[in-house]
Design an enzyme around this catalytic site. Structure first.
Site, PDB file in Angstrom:
ATOM      1  N   ARG A   1       0.924  -1.087  -0.078  1.00 34.95           N
ATOM      2  CA  ARG A   1       0.046   0.089   0.170  1.00 34.95           C
ATOM      3  C   ARG A   1       0.826   1.250  -0.098  1.00 34.95           C
ATOM      4  O   ARG A   1       1.538   1.280   0.896  1.00 34.95           O
ATOM      5  CB  ARG A   1      -0.735  -0.136   1.159  1.00 34.95           C
ATOM      6  CG  ARG A   1      -1.530   1.339   1.269  1.00 34.95           C
ATOM      7  CD  ARG A   1      -2.577   1.540   2.634  1.00 34.95           C
ATOM      8  NE  ARG A   1      -3.960   0.783   1.970  1.00 34.95           N
ATOM      9  CZ  ARG A   1      -5.035   0.957   2.582  1.00 34.95           C
ATOM     10  NH1 ARG A   1      -5.198   1.877   3.767  1.00 34.95           N
ATOM     11  NH2 ARG A   1      -5.937   0.250   2.170  1.00 34.95           N
TER      12      ARG A   1
ATOM     13  N   HIS B   1      -7.489   0.687  -6.240  1.00 37.14           N
ATOM     14  CA  HIS B   1      -7.754   0.157  -4.988  1.00 37.14           C
ATOM     15  C   HIS B   1      -8.558  -1.424  -5.512  1.00 37.14           C
ATOM     16  O   HIS B   1      -9.755  -1.607  -5.012  1.00 37.14           O
ATOM     17  CB  HIS B   1      -8.528   0.564  -3.976  1.00 37.14           C
ATOM     18  CG  HIS B   1      -8.526   0.416  -2.554  1.00 37.14           C
ATOM     19  ND1 HIS B   1      -7.555  -0.751  -2.114  1.00 37.14           N
ATOM     20  CD2 HIS B   1      -9.217   0.868  -1.429  1.00 37.14           C
ATOM     21  CE1 HIS B   1      -7.862  -0.872  -0.951  1.00 37.14           C
ATOM     22  NE2 HIS B   1      -8.936  -0.061  -0.379  1.00 37.14           N
TER      23      HIS B   1
ATOM     24  N   GLN C   1     -10.438  -3.747  -2.942  1.00 38.48           N
ATOM     25  CA  GLN C   1     -11.717  -3.287  -2.434  1.00 38.48           C
ATOM     26  C   GLN C   1     -12.741  -3.531  -3.331  1.00 38.48           C
ATOM     27  O   GLN C   1     -13.833  -3.906  -3.116  1.00 38.48           O
ATOM     28  CB  GLN C   1     -11.635  -1.707  -2.179  1.00 38.48           C
ATOM     29  CG  GLN C   1     -12.713  -1.073  -1.687  1.00 38.48           C
ATOM     30  CD  GLN C   1     -13.119  -1.128  -0.281  1.00 38.48           C
ATOM     31  OE1 GLN C   1     -12.339  -1.097   0.507  1.00 38.48           O
ATOM     32  NE2 GLN C   1     -14.362  -1.556  -0.061  1.00 38.48           N
TER      33      GLN C   1
ATOM     34  N   ASP D   1     -16.863   7.863  -1.077  1.00 34.17           N
ATOM     35  CA  ASP D   1     -15.615   7.997  -0.234  1.00 34.17           C
ATOM     36  C   ASP D   1     -15.304   9.103   0.352  1.00 34.17           C
ATOM     37  O   ASP D   1     -15.971  10.315   0.094  1.00 34.17           O
ATOM     38  CB  ASP D   1     -14.509   7.534  -1.402  1.00 34.17           C
ATOM     39  CG  ASP D   1     -13.267   7.313  -1.081  1.00 34.17           C
ATOM     40  OD1 ASP D   1     -12.949   7.213   0.180  1.00 34.17           O
ATOM     41  OD2 ASP D   1     -12.169   7.494  -1.687  1.00 34.17           O
TER      42      ASP D   1
ATOM     43  N   CYS E   1     -16.143   2.507   1.163  1.00 38.18           N
ATOM     44  CA  CYS E   1     -15.192   1.592   1.291  1.00 38.18           C
ATOM     45  C   CYS E   1     -14.550   1.731   2.779  1.00 38.18           C
ATOM     46  O   CYS E   1     -14.105   0.816   3.542  1.00 38.18           O
ATOM     47  CB  CYS E   1     -14.074   2.071   0.617  1.00 38.18           C
ATOM     48  SG  CYS E   1     -13.444   3.853   0.640  1.00 38.18           S
TER      49      CYS E   1
ATOM     50  N   ARG F   1     -13.780  -7.717   2.743  1.00 40.24           N
ATOM     51  CA  ARG F   1     -12.715  -7.392   2.204  1.00 40.24           C
ATOM     52  C   ARG F   1     -11.666  -8.675   2.679  1.00 40.24           C
ATOM     53  O   ARG F   1     -10.880  -8.972   1.901  1.00 40.24           O
ATOM     54  CB  ARG F   1     -11.926  -6.240   3.148  1.00 40.24           C
ATOM     55  CG  ARG F   1     -12.794  -4.889   3.078  1.00 40.24           C
ATOM     56  CD  ARG F   1     -12.435  -4.444   1.426  1.00 40.24           C
ATOM     57  NE  ARG F   1     -11.019  -4.474   1.038  1.00 40.24           N
ATOM     58  CZ  ARG F   1     -10.217  -3.761   1.367  1.00 40.24           C
ATOM     59  NH1 ARG F   1     -10.374  -2.700   2.013  1.00 40.24           N
ATOM     60  NH2 ARG F   1      -8.861  -3.862   0.856  1.00 40.24           N
TER      61      ARG F   1
END
Ligand code: CP
Ligand code: NVA
Length: 330
Positions: free
Chosen positions: A108, A135, A138, A231, A272, A317
């Protein structure tokens, strides 16, 4: 032909066919059943994975750790302060060292180029745990959640509200276009996704039966939607100085009762996470004091409503990341 992802990196959804995404979703469903029924599934005993985080994380880190351990892997976590990467050692060198010790690497960080380089140099599968641009893990959790809640993916009317040119907006547009959903980015023009990506996704949507729409109009963009997604307005790595401008641009794109009422009655709300839906966080409290905004991208009422599926999404996830680790290392 059967799908085989062994040895592949998972860097962005653009790299995968709809059949491969389908395979990962089905695998995740199997792992979810195994986990729920308490059936052990240590299929990767003897393997080791390393998790590199240059940005903070709760869901992604914990998902990789739990998924890795459930599969029987050894798991090492390296935080920004505890490795040489970037400061004393180049990414290429770091990757070549880690590739000698580990069977897979999660990363990440900031640029997409960097995670692509890690994959190029390490010689083992690399999993993108979020970059500024994409991402992808996700996306699997989000698609799985939509399918669980609505029963299908194709034809779903999906609206993303907010900063549509960041990792989440980009990735959702790609994932929807690949899998046949109707994607709408409902955002100010300044925050529309980049033209090349929109064009790429429109071509993908032609093949999948989906579509890609960009609009600044909230009523038009959210009308009869099956999924309303948002988001945070300022992402990790962006300077604090952008808050004022972002609040000005995105205030009218907040997900509130009016937005949900304009969507289908059975529409779901997704995020998310983490989310600024109240002032119970340090940043939430600071923004409230400085700009007088108590709820940002979503109101507390919508976040806590029956339509909100954000915690099911967060759980997914782990199941989907487990599928990615297994499929690429098995
Ligand atoms: N959604 C997500 O990636 O959460 P974290 O930042 O907590 O990993
Ligand atoms: N756009 C957000 C996503 C967090 C999961 C960020 O990059 O901070």
């Amino acid at each position: 032909m059967g799908v085989n992802l062994r040895g592949r990196s998972f860097l962005k959804i653009l790299d995968f066919t709809p059949q491969e995404v389908r395979y990962l979703l089905d695998l995740a469903k199997n792992f979810k059943d195994l986990k729920r029924s308490g059936t052990p599934h240590k299929y990767l005993e003897g393997k080791n994975i390393v998790l590199l985080f240059e940005k903070t994380s709760t869901r992604t880190r914990c998902s990789f750790e739990v998924a890795g351990m459930d599969l029987g892997c050894g798991v090492t976590y390296l935080d920004p302060g505890s490795s040489q990467m970037g400061k004393k050692e180049s990414i290429a060198d770091t990757a070549r060292v880690l590739g000698r010790m580990y069977d897979g690497i999660e990363y990440r960080g900031f640029s997409q180029e960097l995670v692509e380089d890690l994959s190029k140099y390490s010689g083992v599968p690399v999993w993108n745990g979020l970059t500024d641009q994409f991402h992808p893990t996700q996306m699997l959790a989000d698609l799985l959640t939509i399918e669980e809640k609505l029963g299908h993916l194709k034809g779903v009317k999906f609206t993303f509200m907010g900063d549509a040119r960041n990792n989440m907006g980009n990735s959702l547009m790609v994932a929807c276009a690949k899998m046949g959903l109707h994607f709408t980015a409902c955002a100010p023009k300044e925050l529309f996704p980049e033209e090349w990506l929109v064009e790429t996704c429109r071509k993908l949507a032609e093949e999948s039966g989906g579509s890609v729409t960009l609009t600044e109009d909230v009523t038009e963009g959210t009308k009869d939607a099956d999924v309303i997604y948002t988001d945070i307005w300022v992402s990790m790595g962006e300077p604090d100085s952008v808050w004022e401008e972002r609040i000005r641009l995105l205030k009218k794109y907040q997900v509130n009762n009016e937005v949900m009422a304009n969507a289908k009655p059975e529409a779901i709300f997704m995020h998310c996470l983490p989310s600024f839906h109240d002032t119970k966080t340090t940043i939430g409290a600071e923004i409230a004091e400085k700009f007088g905004v108590n709820e940002m991208e979503v109101t507390d009422e919508v976040f806590e409503s029956k339509q909100s599926v954000v915690f099911d999404e967060a759980e997914n996830r782990m199941h989907t990341i487990k599928a990615v680790i297994y499929a690429t290392l098995c």
